[in-house]
Scaffold this active site. Sequence first.
Site, PDB file in Angstrom:
ATOM      1  CB  ALA A  63     -40.200  22.640 -26.748  1.00 43.27           C
ATOM      2  CG  ASP A  64     -44.563  24.206 -21.713  1.00 48.76           C
ATOM      3  OD1 ASP A  64     -45.573  24.236 -22.443  1.00 48.76           O
ATOM      4  OD2 ASP A  64     -44.526  24.757 -20.596  1.00 48.76           O
ATOM      5  CB  THR A  65     -42.680  28.604 -24.927  1.00 44.33           C
ATOM      6  OG1 THR A  65     -41.762  27.931 -25.789  1.00 44.33           O
ATOM      7  CG2 THR A  65     -42.284  30.074 -24.844  1.00 44.33           C
TER       8      THR A  65
END
Lengths: 192, 192
Positions: A63-65
């Site tokens: 994931a990447d935020t």
Amino acid sequence: MASASPRRRELLSALFDTFEVIVSNVDEEALFVTPAEEGAQRVAKAKALEVARIAPEALVIAADTAVVVDSAVLQKPADAKDARRMLRMLSGRTHKVVTAVAVAFQGRCHTAVEMTEVDFARMTDEQIRRYVATGEPMDKAGAYGIQGRASIFITGIRGCYFNVVGLPLHRLGVLLEEQGLDIWKGQPGERS
Amino acid sequence: MASASPRRRELLSALFDTFEVIVSNVDEEALFVTPAEEGAQRVAKAKALEVARIAPEALVIAADTAVVVDSAVLQKPADAKDARRMLRMLSGRTHKVVTAVAVAFQGRCHTAVEMTEVDFARMTDEQIRRYVATGEPMDKAGAYGIQGRASIFITGIRGCYFNVVGLPLHRLGVLLEEQGLDIWKGQPGERS
């Protein structure tokens, strides 16, 4: 799971009883592009694919935020001064949190992206200074942790809360189901 | 804090480094009235005042949470069958979570109430059965824990997340500030 984030690990335990963490070495800053939805998906996919090369038999989740305020994308602060600058930008207004999630499994990689709006109360310079002094903002996109000491400054959100913490659990569950995987704690079970 | 809930205790640690838990004996069901906003405030106030009698020097914080779907108010389930009934009511739709918070200090008691809308994905009977079998729903209003294994069924919320967990942190912070108390981890400090 391809993530060094302890918060993502904790969230993932809502879906799986056991999993292994392998941290990728992708250059997030070099890969990121705007708009943030596209940049986050690109980074999440690169993380998942790199770990899938190391562990080709595994189901890999990455994931990447990113935090988006006006047209600015806020990633992790460089130092305390940068964290204070970011928090002054977020104070007293609404911003967007974009998290992309990528699932690599059996040679395929699927991504999804989720957006949540977050309303911040007005923070005084003193509150910002004291919050940054706790050290909490330093490893977090946008320089705050909604689940931590910043919680009292959040007046409300619209969308998935877990997306703001760093992993959109419901969206990830749907992504896994679409690939024929049972999302209930990784137990083998009949598909519903 | 006048609450037996481990979730409220954990949330309160965002505001205070140390505090003591004293559980009140108020008859929540007898005190509760509709609408839920009024019933929850009545219960929270009764809890705070009872503990304030035991600890008159203390700053006492109490809360009460109710889940509202259509005109029905869901409190804690009586048993597993009741929990399954509640979850079938929540499945695939939006409900409201109302938490009232009461602060008793120096002979005065102030209350506030916060409402959050929660969107549930459709749960199959099998998913409901397996979720109830974990035991998680049994001590929770509406028979689910948003921060627990129910997290993957929540597609989104509108409003304060911590209100759904059981304590509206920002609202509580404002209530404490209005009474001249510094909300930053209970440290003495200048009012801003």
